[in-house]
Motif scaffolding. Structure first.
Motif, mmCIF file in Angstrom:
data_model
loop_
_atom_site.group_PDB
_atom_site.id
_atom_site.type_symbol
_atom_site.label_atom_id
_atom_site.label_comp_id
_atom_site.label_asym_id
_atom_site.label_seq_id
_atom_site.Cartn_x
_atom_site.Cartn_y
_atom_site.Cartn_z
ATOM 1 N N PHE B 75 0.809 -1.233 0.144
ATOM 2 C CA PHE B 75 -0.026 0.097 0.130
ATOM 3 C C PHE B 75 0.789 1.467 -0.153
ATOM 4 N N ASN B 76 0.422 2.154 -0.985
ATOM 5 C CA ASN B 76 1.372 3.341 -1.097
ATOM 6 C C ASN B 76 0.356 4.582 -0.671
ATOM 7 N N GLU B 77 0.852 4.978 0.677
ATOM 8 C CA GLU B 77 0.288 5.793 1.345
ATOM 9 C C GLU B 77 -0.051 7.343 0.532
ATOM 10 N N ASP B 78 1.032 7.604 -0.347
ATOM 11 C CA ASP B 78 1.170 8.954 -0.727
ATOM 12 C C ASP B 78 -0.004 8.902 -1.894
ATOM 13 N N THR B 79 -0.385 7.842 -2.668
ATOM 14 C CA THR B 79 -1.070 7.762 -3.563
ATOM 15 C C THR B 79 -2.475 7.111 -3.225
ATOM 16 N N GLU B 80 -2.371 6.482 -1.934
ATOM 17 C CA GLU B 80 -3.531 5.849 -1.502
ATOM 18 C C GLU B 80 -3.938 4.503 -2.292
ATOM 19 N N GLU B 81 -3.082 3.799 -2.786
ATOM 20 C CA GLU B 81 -3.394 2.955 -3.935
ATOM 21 C C GLU B 81 -2.052 1.806 -3.416
ATOM 22 N N TYR B 82 -2.625 0.557 -3.892
ATOM 23 C CA TYR B 82 -1.681 -0.683 -3.718
ATOM 24 C C TYR B 82 -0.944 -0.754 -5.162
ATOM 25 N N PHE B 83 0.373 -0.649 -4.870
ATOM 26 C CA PHE B 83 1.149 -0.745 -5.936
ATOM 27 C C PHE B 83 1.943 -1.949 -6.219
ATOM 28 N N PHE B 84 1.758 -2.486 -7.350
ATOM 29 C CA PHE B 84 2.385 -3.862 -7.650
ATOM 30 C C PHE B 84 3.274 -3.776 -9.017
ATOM 31 N N ASP B 85 4.687 -4.007 -8.930
ATOM 32 C CA ASP B 85 5.686 -3.668 -9.759
ATOM 33 C C ASP B 85 5.551 -5.172 -10.596
ATOM 34 N N ARG B 86 4.687 -5.438 -11.371
ATOM 35 C CA ARG B 86 4.408 -6.488 -12.070
ATOM 36 C C ARG B 86 3.949 -6.447 -13.314
ATOM 37 N N ASP B 87 3.796 -7.463 -14.173
ATOM 38 C CA ASP B 87 3.070 -7.445 -15.321
ATOM 39 C C ASP B 87 1.553 -7.122 -15.412
ATOM 40 N N HIS B 88 1.210 -5.892 -16.188
ATOM 41 C CA HIS B 88 -0.135 -5.630 -15.796
ATOM 42 C C HIS B 88 -1.128 -6.566 -16.953
ATOM 43 N N GLU B 89 -0.454 -7.005 -17.856
ATOM 44 C CA GLU B 89 -1.128 -7.731 -18.654
ATOM 45 C C GLU B 89 -1.738 -9.164 -18.067
ATOM 46 N N MET B 90 -0.874 -9.987 -17.494
ATOM 47 C CA MET B 90 -0.976 -10.740 -16.578
ATOM 48 C C MET B 90 -2.108 -10.622 -15.319
ATOM 49 N N PHE B 91 -1.780 -9.411 -14.852
ATOM 50 C CA PHE B 91 -2.649 -9.110 -13.871
ATOM 51 C C PHE B 91 -4.063 -9.011 -14.222
ATOM 52 N N ARG B 92 -4.307 -8.450 -15.253
ATOM 53 C CA ARG B 92 -5.999 -8.862 -15.859
ATOM 54 C C ARG B 92 -6.430 -9.857 -15.468
ATOM 55 N N HIS B 93 -5.542 -11.063 -16.007
ATOM 56 C CA HIS B 93 -6.274 -12.483 -15.786
ATOM 57 C C HIS B 93 -6.410 -12.849 -14.375
ATOM 58 N N ILE B 94 -5.568 -12.513 -13.534
ATOM 59 C CA ILE B 94 -5.563 -12.799 -11.983
ATOM 60 C C ILE B 94 -6.824 -11.806 -11.502
ATOM 61 N N LEU B 95 -7.123 -10.529 -11.814
ATOM 62 C CA LEU B 95 -8.211 -9.942 -11.222
ATOM 63 C C LEU B 95 -9.461 -10.394 -11.900
ATOM 64 N N ASN B 96 -9.260 -11.125 -12.952
ATOM 65 C CA ASN B 96 -10.578 -11.730 -13.714
ATOM 66 C C ASN B 96 -10.860 -12.689 -12.725
ATOM 67 N N PHE B 97 -9.943 -13.409 -12.254
ATOM 68 C CA PHE B 97 -10.235 -14.656 -11.438
ATOM 69 C C PHE B 97 -10.941 -14.112 -10.274
ATOM 70 N N TYR B 98 -10.564 -13.050 -9.692
ATOM 71 C CA TYR B 98 -11.551 -12.675 -8.601
ATOM 72 C C TYR B 98 -12.917 -12.343 -8.677
ATOM 73 N N ARG B 99 -13.039 -11.720 -9.980
ATOM 74 C CA ARG B 99 -14.636 -11.159 -10.571
ATOM 75 C C ARG B 99 -15.253 -12.345 -10.725
ATOM 76 N N THR B 100 -14.684 -13.445 -11.570
ATOM 77 C CA THR B 100 -15.521 -14.265 -11.993
ATOM 78 C C THR B 100 -15.601 -15.637 -11.392
ATOM 79 N N GLY B 101 -14.467 -16.013 -10.389
ATOM 80 C CA GLY B 101 -14.311 -17.212 -10.088
ATOM 81 C C GLY B 101 -13.437 -18.103 -10.731
ATOM 82 N N LYS B 102 -13.268 -17.879 -12.199
ATOM 83 C CA LYS B 102 -12.525 -18.805 -12.875
ATOM 84 C C LYS B 102 -11.278 -18.260 -13.353
ATOM 85 N N LEU B 103 -10.191 -19.102 -13.466
ATOM 86 C CA LEU B 103 -8.944 -18.369 -13.859
ATOM 87 C C LEU B 103 -8.484 -19.114 -15.130
#
Lengths: 233, 632
Positions: B75-103
């Motif tokens: 968590f980055n207090e200055d910008t009030e967001e969670y910052f991850f220094d990872r690949d954002h394209e793959m993160f899309r799939h990860i986040l979709n997993f949370y949303r739909t329940g399917k990876l």
């Protein structure tokens, strides 16, 4: 003579085979159509029925949830059932996941009927949210009403011994086999007898809504436990 | 539990109101939930791309990174967001997993990269949905096979012999990898030659030669020059027998060797000769003897040791066994059906060739494989109709499994080619990497020289990283009181002083420069120190450690050399160079025994895992260690 018949017979068979294969080939190519019923349209029937809930304001009027709570509830509901309707099978499978040791399908069936107020075989969001509103924000009387509605399987206003036995059995089924102490076969009926002893005032073999509510209001344990699930959402 | 379950839990709890009137005992207290009720939107910044989602969505899977309190670390207090220094394209799939329940597994991504992302976010790959699971598993298996091939290839084929292997092991190795020694290579070619000679002799001895005087009929060459052929055959069989016995002797597991395919072929190839020797000139038996001579043709299979292509073919056939089996089965069924029909169709005609159903088998096979010799033809109309159906269906039945076999062969063949290419490329890659490593070491040595000059002019344009790195190496030198040097200086010293090392059994040190065990240690300490560095350096440069090892920096402890405390205070000139039980691997800085001699000698000489502090002020009493550098 017989040999000639054999070969003649085989010849006929061969020719018949050829003709049939030829016909099938034509049918495959679409040149002729030998089927009687036209089955192609039946595949087009809509497989999904969609349902949109009433507006947020109406739901707010009908239930005791705040706007944000309704929004949150709907988001979760829509995520699980994009079509907006929960059918009984889905409901059973969802409910069974909470009770993995036992068999929750029978009780889920009763529960489904309790939620599905207009008895059309599927729970819409309104049913869902109205039911939840009663259970979580309703008064004690409303909750007891709801419970009575659950037990009264045929919704005729009376709980008979058979109905209660069915409910009780389904609840004990959810426990599964591995319990301590072991669930004996007579346990549900004994429980039902105790229940009727307590509730059935005039000993007529059925429990009416008034008897039920009256007895429950006199029972301290039940009244205290009604507050238990108020802050679930 | 699935995502949906978490959503429905409040509902299930609410429905528990239905149990309350029936309860036998009082209900337990509900758990107190102190977290905020209202749902909020979280901002996730993954290398610049902002994602937003409800907190509830992430909370569905509390055992993952995003669903638990672990994300608070990001968590980055200055910008009030969670910052991850990872690949954002793959993160899309990860986040979709949370949303739909399917990876889902994105097909265009590298499987290892995807696995790493999953590991980072704490998601087990088993949750991948059915739609993508097959693809994922196939790719993963392929990748693992490739890695296994690589490591196997690195270890087994080119791995050098351990120096104290028995002659038996050496012989076995010579047989398995002929290019390791010239002797083996010569033997390999000689056997190949004799196999060819033997096969050609078998063929030529049946060719008709001109008959000798007094005979009219042509004679096969085998009978005309019987003695010559017999001698040639004897020579070949002698060579083969000798080879087989040698292999049998050298094999590490004789039972396993005798059961292997190649050894069976060997035996079958030489048996007919011996049986022929033993056989009497009996008329009845010699008929069987003739049959045995047919088996001599199996010698041609001995070529599969010499030819990669043959092995691939054999392997392909083995792997297509199920398709071949299916082909045979369907063919058999069809043959039986059609043969029966043809027989009954042609039964009426006199002088028909179709005398019985098995006789019709021949016609059916010839027709189905579209050979059509024409020695048996149907005459009746029914026969002709069924015959034409037979030939049409034959084409189809045979054509079906053939593409499968072909694709299998092509896949295996290309895999093999790829493996060879990869091995060649690997060598080039490693060579380049070693050169780069040497560059770093040289830079450090240069730095030391410059420092020795202590003139500011010599400070070249070095990065902060390099400065710090060099400082670190310098600290290490000071710690162990040894110095890094380069290859040439070391080898000079080594030649002159004959350093006594005994190398360990590590496979990655392929070319230890003739190290023998010399316990008396003839180098003076200074030179020996240098020599140690030299050896280390040269080792680092010629080691064939796999690429992965370059990244790791282990510090290993080894067994304490059997020295008493008194010997630790040995005189300067008489240090035992004892590196006996040490295990080296390239890219490891191993300091087996830290020089833990304190003036009061209260510390035991046991090694600490980190060779740390040099307590000893006395310069004499070191146990000599070898330090190898892994140039980072």
């Amino acid at each position: 003579m017989s040999v000639r018949w054999e070969t003649e017979g085989l010849q006929t068979v061969g020719i018949v085979c050829l003709v049939i294969m030829f016909l099938k080939l034509m049918h495959l190519l679409g040149l002729i159509d030998i089927t009687e019923t036209d089955s192609s349209d039946s595949d087009l029937e809509l497989s999904t029925v969609r349902h949109q809930p009433e507006g947020l304001d109406q739901l707010q009027a009908q239930t005791k949830f705040t706007r944000k709570e309704l929004q949150s509830l709907y988001r979760g509901f829509k995520n699980e059932c994009p079509s907006g309707l929960v059918d009984e099978e889905t409901f059973k499978s969802i409910y069974s996941q909470f009770f993995p040791q036992g068999d929750a399908t029978t009780y889920a069936h009763f529960l489904f009927n309790a939620f599905d107020m207009d008895r059309n075989g599927s729970i819409r969001f309104e049913d869902f949210v109205i039911g939840l509103s009663v259970l979580l924000r309703g008064s004690v009387t409303e909750k007891l009403n709801w419970a009575f509605n659950l037990y009264d399987i045929n919704k005729d206003g009376y709980i008979t011994k058979e109905e209660m036995l069915a409910i009780m059995k389904s609840i004990y089924d959810m426990m599964g086999r591995y319990t301590y102490p072991c669930v004996r076969d007579e346990a549900p009926s004994e429980h039902v007898d105790k229940f009727f002893q307590k509730m059935d005032r005039n000993r007529d073999g059925v429990v009416t809504i008034e008897e039920f509510i009256e007895t429950c209001q006199k029972d301290e344990n039940i009244m205290n436990s009604m507050q238990l699930f108020e802050n679930v959402i | 539990m699935a995502a949906g379950v978490a959503t429905w839990l409040p509902f299930a709890r609410a429905a528990a109101v239905g149990w309350l009137p029936l309860a036998k005992k009082t209900m337990p207290k509900p758990p107190v939930d102190n977290s905020s009720r209202s749902d909020e939107i979280l901002y996730l910044n993954v290398s610049g791309v902002r994602f937003q989602t409800w907190k509830n969505t992430l909370d569905r899977y509390p055992d993952t990174l995003l669903g638990s309190s672990e994300k608070e670390f990001f968590f980055n207090e200055d910008t009030e967001e969670y910052f991850f220094d990872r690949d954002h394209e793959m993160f899309r799939h990860i986040l979709n997993f949370y949303r739909t329940g399917k990876l889902h597994y994105p097909r265009h991504e590298c499987i290892q990269a995807f696995d790493e992302e999953l590991a980072f976010y704490g998601i087990v790959p088993e949750i991948i949905g059915d739609c993508c699971m097959e693809e994922y598993r196939d790719r993963k298996k392929e990748n693992q096979e490739r890695l296994a091939e690589d490591t196997e290839a690195n270890e087994s084929i080119d791995a050098p012999l351990p120096p104290d292997s028995t002659p038996r092991e050496r012989l076995w190795r010579a047989f398995e990898n002929p290019h390791t020694s010239t002797m083996a290579l010569v033997f390999y070619y000689v056997t190949g030659f004799f196999i060819a000679v033997s096969v050609i002799a078998n063929v030529v001895e049946t060719v008709p030669c001109r008959p000798p005087e007094g005979r009219v009929k042509d004679l096969p060459c085998g009978e005309k020059y019987q003695l010559a052929f017999f001698c040639m055959d004897t020579a070949c069989v002698l060579i083969f027998t000798f080879e087989y016995l040698m292999r049998l002797f050298a094999a590490p597991s004789r039972c396993k060797f005798m059961r292997s395919v190649m050894s069976v072929i060997d035996v079958v190839a030489i048996m007919p000769y011996y049986i022929g020797l033993v056989m009497p000139e009996n008329e009845d038996v010699s008929g069987a003897f003739v049959t045995l001579r047919v088996f001599r043709v199996f010698r041609i299979f001995k070529f599969s040791r010499h030819s990669q292509g043959l092995r691939i073919l054999g392997y392909t056939l083995k792997s297509c066994a199920s398709e071949l089996g299916f082909l045979l089965f369907s063919l058999t069924m069809a043959i039986i059906i059609f043969a029966t029909v043809m027989f009954y169709a042609e039964k009426g005609t006199k002088s028909s060739d179709f005398t019985s159903i098995p006789a019709s088998f021949w016609y059916t096979i010839v027709t189905m494989t579209t050979l059509g010799y024409g020695d048996m033809v149907p005459n009746t109309i029914a026969g002709k109709i069924f015959g034409s159906i037979c030939s049409l269906s034959g084409v189809l039945v045979i054509a079906l499994p053939v593409p499968v076999i072909v694709s299998n062969f092509s896949r295996i063949y290309h895999q093999n080619q790829r493996a060879d290419k990869r091995r060649a490329q690997q060598k080039v890659r490693l060579a380049r990497i070693r050169m780069a490593k040497k560059g770093t070491t040289n830079a450090f040595l240069q730095y030391k020289e410059d420092r020795g000059d202590s003139t500011a002019l010599c400070v070249k344009n070095r990065s902060a990283f390099e400065h710090q790195h060099h400082h670190l190496l310098h600290c290490l030198e000071k710690t162990t009181n040894h110095e890094f040097t380069d290859e040439m200086t070391y080898s000079e010293l080594c030649m002159t002083e004959s350093v006594g090392f005994r190398t360990s059994r590590s496979t990655s040190l392929s070319s230890q420069q003739g190290a023998q065990n010399n316990p008396t240690g003839c180098c003076p300490r200074r030179a020996r120190r240098r020599a140690a560095m030299r050896l280390a350096n040269s080792t680092a440069s010629v080691s064939r450690g796999s690429v992965q090892e370059l990244d790791t920096l282990h510090i290993k402890t080894t067994s304490i050399p059997p020295q008493t405390r008194s010997s630790l205070n040995a005189q300067a000139g008489n240090l035992k160079l004892n590196c006996g039980e040490q295990d080296f691997t390239a890219a490891i800085i191993s300091i087996p025994t830290p020089p833990a001699n304190t003036p009061d000698e209260s510390l035991p000489p046991s090694p600490a895992p980190i060779p740390g502090i040099l307590r000893n002020t006395r310069a004499t009493a070191f146990t000599h260690e070898t330090v190898k550098i892994s140039s980072l």
